[in-house]
Design a protein around this motif. Structure first.
Motif, PDB file in Angstrom:
ATOM      1  N   PHE A  62     -11.273   3.752   0.778  1.00 32.03           N
ATOM      2  CA  PHE A  62     -10.577   4.291   0.231  1.00 32.03           C
ATOM      3  C   PHE A  62     -11.726   4.481  -1.188  1.00 32.03           C
ATOM      4  N   ALA A  63     -12.796   4.027  -0.560  1.00 28.21           N
ATOM      5  CA  ALA A  63     -13.727   4.702  -2.072  1.00 28.21           C
ATOM      6  C   ALA A  63     -14.318   5.739  -2.704  1.00 28.21           C
ATOM      7  N   SER A  64     -14.288   6.240  -1.530  1.00 32.06           N
ATOM      8  CA  SER A  64     -14.549   8.056  -2.225  1.00 32.06           C
ATOM      9  C   SER A  64     -13.540   8.512  -1.877  1.00 32.06           C
ATOM     10  N   GLN A  65     -11.895   8.210  -1.933  1.00 32.06           N
ATOM     11  CA  GLN A  65     -11.222   8.526  -2.256  1.00 32.06           C
ATOM     12  C   GLN A  65     -10.181   8.728  -3.571  1.00 32.06           C
ATOM     13  N   CYS A  66      -9.910   7.227  -3.289  1.00 26.09           N
ATOM     14  CA  CYS A  66      -9.079   6.819  -4.564  1.00 26.09           C
ATOM     15  C   CYS A  66      -8.881   7.106  -5.699  1.00 26.09           C
ATOM     16  N   ARG A  67      -8.767   7.388  -7.109  1.00 31.58           N
ATOM     17  CA  ARG A  67      -9.447   8.396  -8.084  1.00 31.58           C
ATOM     18  C   ARG A  67      -8.126   7.536  -9.591  1.00 31.58           C
ATOM     19  N   ALA A  68      -7.344   6.808  -8.311  1.00 36.66           N
ATOM     20  CA  ALA A  68      -6.594   6.373  -9.550  1.00 36.66           C
ATOM     21  C   ALA A  68      -6.150   5.159  -9.840  1.00 36.66           C
ATOM     22  N   ARG A  69      -5.757   4.460 -10.270  1.00 38.00           N
ATOM     23  CA  ARG A  69      -5.473   3.365 -10.645  1.00 38.00           C
ATOM     24  C   ARG A  69      -4.045   2.795 -11.353  1.00 38.00           C
ATOM     25  N   ARG A  70      -2.809   2.531 -10.625  1.00 42.19           N
ATOM     26  CA  ARG A  70      -1.628   2.140 -11.659  1.00 42.19           C
ATOM     27  C   ARG A  70      -1.664   0.270 -12.524  1.00 42.19           C
ATOM     28  N   MET A  71      -1.757   0.970 -13.484  1.00 47.63           N
ATOM     29  CA  MET A  71      -1.582   0.215 -14.769  1.00 47.63           C
ATOM     30  C   MET A  71       0.389  -0.470 -14.636  1.00 47.63           C
ATOM     31  N   PRO A  72       0.385  -1.138 -15.339  1.00 49.27           N
ATOM     32  CA  PRO A  72       1.671  -1.989 -15.078  1.00 49.27           C
ATOM     33  C   PRO A  72       2.986  -0.628 -15.465  1.00 49.27           C
ATOM     34  N   PHE A  84      -3.199   3.269  -3.141  1.00 50.45           N
ATOM     35  CA  PHE A  84      -2.659   2.032  -3.847  1.00 50.45           C
ATOM     36  C   PHE A  84      -2.595   1.160  -3.364  1.00 50.45           C
ATOM     37  N   TYR A  85      -3.584   0.066  -3.594  1.00 51.57           N
ATOM     38  CA  TYR A  85      -2.748  -1.224  -2.898  1.00 51.57           C
ATOM     39  C   TYR A  85      -2.363  -1.720  -4.056  1.00 51.57           C
ATOM     40  N   PHE A  86      -1.246  -2.448  -4.381  1.00 46.97           N
ATOM     41  CA  PHE A  86      -0.570  -3.143  -5.632  1.00 46.97           C
ATOM     42  C   PHE A  86       0.090  -3.658  -5.611  1.00 46.97           C
ATOM     43  N   LEU A  87       0.784  -4.743  -6.318  1.00 47.34           N
ATOM     44  CA  LEU A  87       1.386  -5.754  -6.181  1.00 47.34           C
ATOM     45  C   LEU A  87       2.727  -5.321  -6.858  1.00 47.34           C
ATOM     46  N   ARG A  88       3.954  -5.655  -5.887  1.00 45.60           N
ATOM     47  CA  ARG A  88       4.979  -5.273  -6.330  1.00 45.60           C
ATOM     48  C   ARG A  88       6.037  -6.483  -6.663  1.00 45.60           C
ATOM     49  N   PHE A  89       6.762  -7.038  -8.092  1.00 44.25           N
ATOM     50  CA  PHE A  89       7.338  -8.416  -8.219  1.00 44.25           C
ATOM     51  C   PHE A  89       8.664  -7.795  -8.747  1.00 44.25           C
ATOM     52  N   SER A  90       9.708  -8.296  -8.364  1.00 43.90           N
ATOM     53  CA  SER A  90      11.120  -8.638  -8.546  1.00 43.90           C
ATOM     54  C   SER A  90      11.689  -9.404  -9.013  1.00 43.90           C
ATOM     55  N   GLN A  91      12.498  -8.971 -10.554  1.00 43.32           N
ATOM     56  CA  GLN A  91      12.773 -10.224 -11.106  1.00 43.32           C
ATOM     57  C   GLN A  91      13.967 -10.696 -11.784  1.00 43.32           C
ATOM     58  N   ALA A 121      13.931  -6.197 -12.889  1.00 42.71           N
ATOM     59  CA  ALA A 121      13.132  -5.293 -13.418  1.00 42.71           C
ATOM     60  C   ALA A 121      12.340  -5.767 -12.032  1.00 42.71           C
ATOM     61  N   ILE A 122      11.327  -4.404 -11.935  1.00 46.15           N
ATOM     62  CA  ILE A 122      10.242  -3.940 -10.906  1.00 46.15           C
ATOM     63  C   ILE A 122       8.800  -3.690 -11.391  1.00 46.15           C
ATOM     64  N   VAL A 123       8.139  -4.194 -10.764  1.00 46.16           N
ATOM     65  CA  VAL A 123       6.537  -3.945 -12.007  1.00 46.16           C
ATOM     66  C   VAL A 123       6.120  -3.985 -11.112  1.00 46.16           C
ATOM     67  N   ASP A 124       5.003  -2.862 -10.513  1.00 40.68           N
ATOM     68  CA  ASP A 124       3.658  -2.228  -9.610  1.00 40.68           C
ATOM     69  C   ASP A 124       2.734  -2.750 -10.864  1.00 40.68           C
ATOM     70  N   VAL A 125       1.856  -3.322 -10.271  1.00 40.51           N
ATOM     71  CA  VAL A 125       0.654  -3.263 -11.135  1.00 40.51           C
ATOM     72  C   VAL A 125      -0.590  -3.239  -9.764  1.00 40.51           C
ATOM     73  N   SER A 126      -1.651  -2.532  -9.760  1.00 35.46           N
ATOM     74  CA  SER A 126      -2.639  -2.133  -8.525  1.00 35.46           C
ATOM     75  C   SER A 126      -3.975  -3.664  -8.670  1.00 35.46           C
ATOM     76  N   TYR A 131       1.132  -1.508  -0.041  1.00 38.63           N
ATOM     77  CA  TYR A 131      -0.039   0.095  -0.100  1.00 38.63           C
ATOM     78  C   TYR A 131       0.610   0.974  -0.268  1.00 38.63           C
ATOM     79  N   GLU A 132       0.474   2.437  -0.747  1.00 33.98           N
ATOM     80  CA  GLU A 132       1.055   3.625  -0.779  1.00 33.98           C
ATOM     81  C   GLU A 132       0.293   4.834  -0.720  1.00 33.98           C
ATOM     82  N   GLU A 133       0.132   5.952  -0.373  1.00 29.88           N
ATOM     83  CA  GLU A 133       0.560   7.122  -0.944  1.00 29.88           C
ATOM     84  C   GLU A 133       0.938   8.121  -1.406  1.00 29.88           C
TER      85      GLU A 133
END
Length: 709
Positions: free
Chosen positions: A378-388, A349-356, A364-369, A334-336
């Motif tokens: 955060f239903a009323s606050q979160c207006r962003a979604r992290r794509m890869p 964001f709640y997101f997955l972080r994967f390193s390889q 390579a390190i990837v984040d995805v919501s 989770y991050e702000e």
């Protein structure tokens, strides 16, 4: 079935008898001789090879699988025994330290001066109290860690097993209600605090997750697909990326992207969604493996990007495949993310972080919501979604790394963006890859200073040792982190807009501080943001120059200010830590600790009044964690407009390759006002805060020859 009889058995009868025989042997207890022989081999070789297992099978008349399972079970049993023993030792050591700590504190109460029979001369109760608060926090953290280890093996919380006999410490008074009269770490304001709403920060709780194997498999698939997409986006130019005609930045070709990476819900695309996509690359002073380790640690993630990441947490480690390496690690986080102004809402964001590790010296390190089920926090606050999104890290000679960074977000524009920040955010610069990479390069230079040792100017003829320099850098970093956190408070704290008496909005928040190493009591944070038609670099130089400080700093009372110590923090002369002294004041024992930092994405000037004894402690190399800090300062960023977009000015500051038309300046004051548990603003308080910020802004505009707000 007939298992007896002297006649010949059928094939099925023989098969059933064989199955029954195997089932009986499976639960057969080993003999004392067998166990003794197996223990003897285990003591010499806990991991026997196949040849040894076959030999034991023949010697002991046991199946090879029985031999294999016995050794597996024995290794598991031995590991559990060792961990229980370690856990017991840690608990005993923790209890011992706690008892010693309390005994020392009790003994200190009875210390008397042999000359006069009173307390020792020079004793500083607040300083000692800060040390005790830090010690207690460290002890609590250690106890929690030990308790969690114990609970892991015992199966229930340690508090349910054998409660630890607590030692009464009611005589230890942690309140510092007299702090204002003893020492002051911020501007003194006589605010009239009346009983009112609670000032305690509400607790922020993360959801308790029960992640099944099916969930983990789904997360692994999502992260794997995101990694493939990230690598392709970072290593491909046309047709995925095009060069912007205005500023030369890489611009994502949305049509090509959606054709190459089709999504199931593409036809249901929300018309209110808009895309932020940016890519940048550069060289940083850190080796690749160390950089990967920092990015995979949520605490170090915040330390590395204090101006961008206001809060982060690892919710769950889903998998960690390679012992001693981050490669293959998948975790839910989770991050702000923030812009350093109360006018801009944080992005959560709640997101997955994967390193390889792609190949030798290449990560390579990837984040995805990732959407959590049944979590509407955060239903009323979160207006962003992290794509890869994420980065590629390539090892280079001499401890350097080449980093290619990608930010790709879907934004739902529910709440209107404040007019001052509309251009900066819509240009993609506020949360873009350029800002991340510029901050990373600056912070890696700062970390390198801790090792390389740049030159410093002396304080009172004493040149700080390398340990003293590291202590000063840690102290200044804590000051900057506290300042950044105060602009966008976590834990659900909201800003309140005061009814201003001037032509600007002053936003305030009031909270009770209990963090070790900071003044304890009710703290007021007040901030406002203005636009000036001046290049950001010019504004930054004005604020960090001690010669121009008397023109705006209320603490100096318009008296001259001298820089008495200087620590460089990187190749840019603007990145430094300073110790300042104001002359002709009635507080000759007070100095000002200041850190200034700048990169292409913006600048900071953060400062804090601090007593001379505390500076001497840090300069001598002692732990600065308990030195009280209450910083104020300025954030300076480009306004997002390019020269010619409605503002006529010359500029040498770039925004994504173009020249900035002006500066956005956020002024922040933090003030310790009370130790009351509840408080609210009175009309006199509103007037006092507005006058403080209003006078500061008027002095800034007058010094910079600006009349436009």
């Amino acid at each position: 079935m007939d298992y007896g009889g002297g006649g010949g058995r059928s094939g099925d009868d023989h098969h059933d008898a064989s199955d029954s025989h195997r089932r009986k042997k499976r639960y057969h207890r080993h003999t004392a001789n067998q166990i003794q022989r197996l223990e003897a081999v285990f003591s010499e070789c806990p991991h026997p090879d196949e040849k040894t297992r076959l030999q034991l099978s023949r010697e002991l008349d046991l199946a090879p699988r029985q031999i294999k399972f016995w050794f597996q079970n024995r290794r598991t049993q031995m590991k559990a025994q060792h961990e229980r023993a370690d856990n017991c030792a840690l608990r005993m050591e923790n209890d011992k330290i706690r008892c010693e700590n309390i005994a020392i504190r009790e003994a200190l109460k009875n210390v008397i001066c042999p000359s006069c029979g009173g307390p020792p001369v020079g004793e500083d109760p607040y300083f000692d109290e800060q040390k005790i608060r830090m010690e207690n926090a460290q002890l609590k953290e250690e106890l929690d860690r030990v308790s969690s280890i114990a609970a892991k093996y015992i199966g229930r919380p340690i508090s349910q097993i054998s409660p630890v006999q607590s030692i009464p410490i009611s005589t230890l008074d942690l309140s510092v209600a007299s702090f204002r009269g003893h020492r002051m770490t911020g501007p003194s304001l006589d605010l009239d605090l009346l009983p009112g709403s609670s000032s305690t920060i509400p607790n922020f709780s993360f959801p308790t997750l029960s992640i099944s194997e099916m969930d983990k498999s789904l997360m692994a698939d999502i992260a794997g697909n995101a990694m493939d997409e990230l690598i392709r986006l970072l290593q491909t130019n046309e047709p995925l990326w095009m060069k912007s005609a205005t500023d030369g930045r890489d611009v994502l070709n949305i049509e090509s992207y959606e054709r190459i990476f089709p999504r199931a819900n593409n036809h249901l695309k929300n018309p209110n969604l808009w895309i932020e996509a940016s890519r940048d690359s550069g060289v940083v002073i850190m080796n690749g493996l160390a950089l990967v380790d920092m990015l995979m640690d949520s605490n170090k993630w915040v330390e590395l990007f204090p101006t961008i990441v206001s809060r982060a947490r690892t919710i769950e480690v889903i998998s960690s495949r390679m012992l001693g390496s981050q490669s293959g690690t998948l975790q839910l986080m989770y991050e702000e993310l923030q812009v350093l102004s109360p006018l801009v809402a944080t992005r959560q964001f709640y997101f997955l972080r994967f390193s390889q590790q792609i190949e030798q010296g290449f990560w390579a390190i990837v984040d995805v919501s990732y959407d959590l089920p049944h979590d509407n926090q955060f239903a009323s606050q979160c207006r962003a979604r992290r794509m890869p999104s994420g980065c590629l890290i390539q090892e280079m000679p001499n401890g350097y790394s080449k980093v290619t960074w990608l930010e790709h977000l879907e934004i739902e524009d529910k709440v209107p963006i404040h007019r001052l920040y509309r251009d900066l955010i819509h240009s993609g610069s506020a949360f873009g890859a350029e800002r991340w990479l510029a901050t990373l390069q600056r912070m890696c230079e700062r970390l390198a200073v801790m090792v390389t040792g740049n030159s410093t100017r002396d304080l009172g003829g004493v040149i700080p040792s390398p340990e003293g320099k590291r202590s000063m850098i840690k102290l200044a970093q804590r000051m900057v982190n506290n300042f950044c956190a105060s602009i966008n408070p976590s834990n659900g704290h909201q800003w309140t807009t005061l009814s201003g008496l001037n032509d600007f909005e002053v936003r305030t928040t009031l909270h009770r501080n209990t963090d070790p190493g900071q003044p304890s009591g009710v703290i007021l944070s007040a901030a406002t943001t203005i636009w000036l038609p001046i290049p950001p670099q010019n504004v930054f130089n004005f604020f960090r120059d001690e010669r121009t400080r008397p023109q705006w700093d209320v603490l100096s009372n318009h008296n001259p200010v001298q820089e008495v110590a200087h620590i460089a923090n990187g190749s840019n002369p603007g990145n430094c830590i300073s110790v300042l002294r104001a002359f002709n004041t009635n507080q000759n024992n007070m100095l000002i600790l200041q850190e200034s930092c700048t990169d292409s994405s913006g600048s900071l000037v953060v400062y804090c009044p601090i007593d001379l004894p505390f500076i001497n402690i840090a300069m001598s190399g002692e732990d600065p964690s308990y030195i009280p800090l209450l910083p104020s300062g300025f954030t300076i960023s480009p306004d997002g407009r390019l020269e010619g977009d409605g503002a006529s000015t010359s500029s040498n500051t770039t925004v994504g390759g173009g020249r900035s038309a002006g500066s956005l300046i956020t002024v922040v004051f933090q003030i310790l006002v009370s130790s009351l548990p509840t408080a609210k603003f009175s009309p006199e308080s509103v007037t006092t805060v507005n006058n403080l910020i209003g006078n500061t802004l008027q002095q800034i505009k007058a010094a910079l020859n600006c009349s436009t707000s």
